[in-house]
Design a protein around this motif. Structure first.
Motif, PDB file in Angstrom:
ATOM      1  N   VAL A  64       0.071  -2.958   0.324  1.00  0.00           N
ATOM      2  CA  VAL A  64      -0.518  -2.158   1.394  1.00  0.00           C
ATOM      3  C   VAL A  64      -1.930  -1.767   0.960  1.00  0.00           C
ATOM      4  CG1 VAL A  64       0.336   0.087   0.550  1.00  0.00           C
ATOM      5  CG2 VAL A  64      -0.150  -0.220   2.978  1.00  0.00           C
ATOM      6  N   THR A  65      -2.806  -1.655   1.939  1.00  0.00           N
ATOM      7  CA  THR A  65      -4.158  -1.150   1.707  1.00  0.00           C
ATOM      8  C   THR A  65      -4.270   0.192   2.396  1.00  0.00           C
ATOM      9  OG1 THR A  65      -5.095  -3.373   1.595  1.00  0.00           O
ATOM     10  CG2 THR A  65      -6.626  -1.566   2.036  1.00  0.00           C
TER      11      THR A  65
ATOM     12  N   ASP B 279       4.515   6.380   3.141  1.00  0.00           N
ATOM     13  CA  ASP B 279       4.269   7.817   3.325  1.00  0.00           C
ATOM     14  C   ASP B 279       4.126   8.531   1.983  1.00  0.00           C
ATOM     15  OD1 ASP B 279       4.258   7.620   6.073  1.00  0.00           O
ATOM     16  OD2 ASP B 279       6.321   8.321   6.319  1.00  0.00           O
ATOM     17  N   GLN B 280       4.915   8.132   1.003  1.00  0.00           N
ATOM     18  CA  GLN B 280       4.809   8.741  -0.332  1.00  0.00           C
ATOM     19  C   GLN B 280       3.487   8.369  -0.992  1.00  0.00           C
ATOM     20  OE1 GLN B 280       8.684   7.143  -1.575  1.00  0.00           O
ATOM     21  NE2 GLN B 280       9.146   9.185  -2.366  1.00  0.00           N
ATOM     22  N   LEU B 281       3.053   7.123  -0.813  1.00  0.00           N
ATOM     23  CA  LEU B 281       1.771   6.698  -1.373  1.00  0.00           C
ATOM     24  C   LEU B 281       0.633   7.498  -0.755  1.00  0.00           C
ATOM     25  CD1 LEU B 281       2.357   2.838  -1.282  1.00  0.00           C
ATOM     26  CD2 LEU B 281       2.476   4.309  -3.294  1.00  0.00           C
ATOM     27  N   VAL B 282       0.640   7.618   0.574  1.00  0.00           N
ATOM     28  CA  VAL B 282      -0.386   8.393   1.277  1.00  0.00           C
ATOM     29  C   VAL B 282      -0.349   9.852   0.819  1.00  0.00           C
ATOM     30  CG1 VAL B 282      -1.077   9.303   3.537  1.00  0.00           C
ATOM     31  CG2 VAL B 282      -0.487   6.876   3.297  1.00  0.00           C
TER      32      VAL B 282
ATOM     33  N   ASN C 229      -2.454  14.620  -1.827  1.00  0.00           N
ATOM     34  CA  ASN C 229      -2.233  15.750  -2.747  1.00  0.00           C
ATOM     35  C   ASN C 229      -3.295  15.819  -3.828  1.00  0.00           C
ATOM     36  OD1 ASN C 229       0.034  16.653  -1.401  1.00  0.00           O
ATOM     37  ND2 ASN C 229       1.477  15.605  -2.749  1.00  0.00           N
ATOM     38  N   ALA C 230      -3.947  14.688  -4.096  1.00  0.00           N
ATOM     39  CA  ALA C 230      -5.023  14.653  -5.093  1.00  0.00           C
ATOM     40  C   ALA C 230      -6.377  15.073  -4.489  1.00  0.00           C
ATOM     41  CB  ALA C 230      -5.142  13.260  -5.688  1.00  0.00           C
ATOM     42  N   GLY C 231      -6.388  15.374  -3.171  1.00  0.00           N
ATOM     43  CA  GLY C 231      -7.593  15.897  -2.552  1.00  0.00           C
ATOM     44  C   GLY C 231      -8.384  14.923  -1.702  1.00  0.00           C
ATOM     45  N   PHE C 232      -7.793  13.787  -1.375  1.00  0.00           N
ATOM     46  CA  PHE C 232      -8.468  12.783  -0.558  1.00  0.00           C
ATOM     47  C   PHE C 232      -7.722  12.575   0.745  1.00  0.00           C
ATOM     48  CE2 PHE C 232      -9.012  11.841  -5.060  1.00  0.00           C
ATOM     49  CZ  PHE C 232     -10.381  11.807  -5.175  1.00  0.00           C
ATOM     50  N   ASP C 233      -8.424  12.090   1.763  1.00  0.00           N
ATOM     51  CA  ASP C 233      -7.772  11.715   3.010  1.00  0.00           C
ATOM     52  C   ASP C 233      -7.418  10.236   2.907  1.00  0.00           C
ATOM     53  OD1 ASP C 233      -7.990  14.199   4.281  1.00  0.00           O
ATOM     54  OD2 ASP C 233     -10.042  13.767   4.902  1.00  0.00           O
ATOM     55  N   ALA C 234      -6.184   9.886   3.272  1.00  0.00           N
ATOM     56  CA  ALA C 234      -5.749   8.499   3.175  1.00  0.00           C
ATOM     57  C   ALA C 234      -4.935   8.112   4.398  1.00  0.00           C
ATOM     58  CB  ALA C 234      -4.893   8.311   1.920  1.00  0.00           C
ATOM     59  N   GLN C 235      -5.065   6.849   4.786  1.00  0.00           N
ATOM     60  CA  GLN C 235      -4.246   6.300   5.866  1.00  0.00           C
ATOM     61  C   GLN C 235      -4.149   4.801   5.691  1.00  0.00           C
ATOM     62  OE1 GLN C 235      -6.067   7.285   9.574  1.00  0.00           O
ATOM     63  NE2 GLN C 235      -7.931   6.162   9.159  1.00  0.00           N
TER      64      GLN C 235
END
Length: 70
Positions: free
Chosen positions: A4-5, A54-57, A62-68
């Motif tokens: 996944v990317t 969902d866990q990866l995102v 949780n590390a402070g970045f927005d991811a999708q």
């Protein structure tokens, strides 16, 4: 193995890249992590039986970045 990317917003430097790598590699089931600061994304190879997208995102967020997912 699945791939996944994730598109990531908020990475600005090599330290950010290392943080994303570290938090993702800490998850059980993650096999390979390749972060691109230039493309603002991370390619992840993982075991779908051990970890979900969902866990990866969530781990990246949780590390402070927005991811999708891309």
């Amino acid at each position: 193995m699945q791939r996944v990317t994730l598109n990531i917003e908020g990475m600005h430097c090599g330290g950010c890249v290392k943080t994303v790598e570290r938090v993702l590699q800490a998850l059980e089931g993650v096999q390979q992590v390749k972060v691109s600061l230039d493309k603002a994304c991370v390619d992840i190879q993982y075991d779908a039986d051990a970890v979900s997208i969902d866990q990866l995102v969530g781990q990246v967020e949780n590390a402070g970045f927005d991811a999708q997912p891309a």
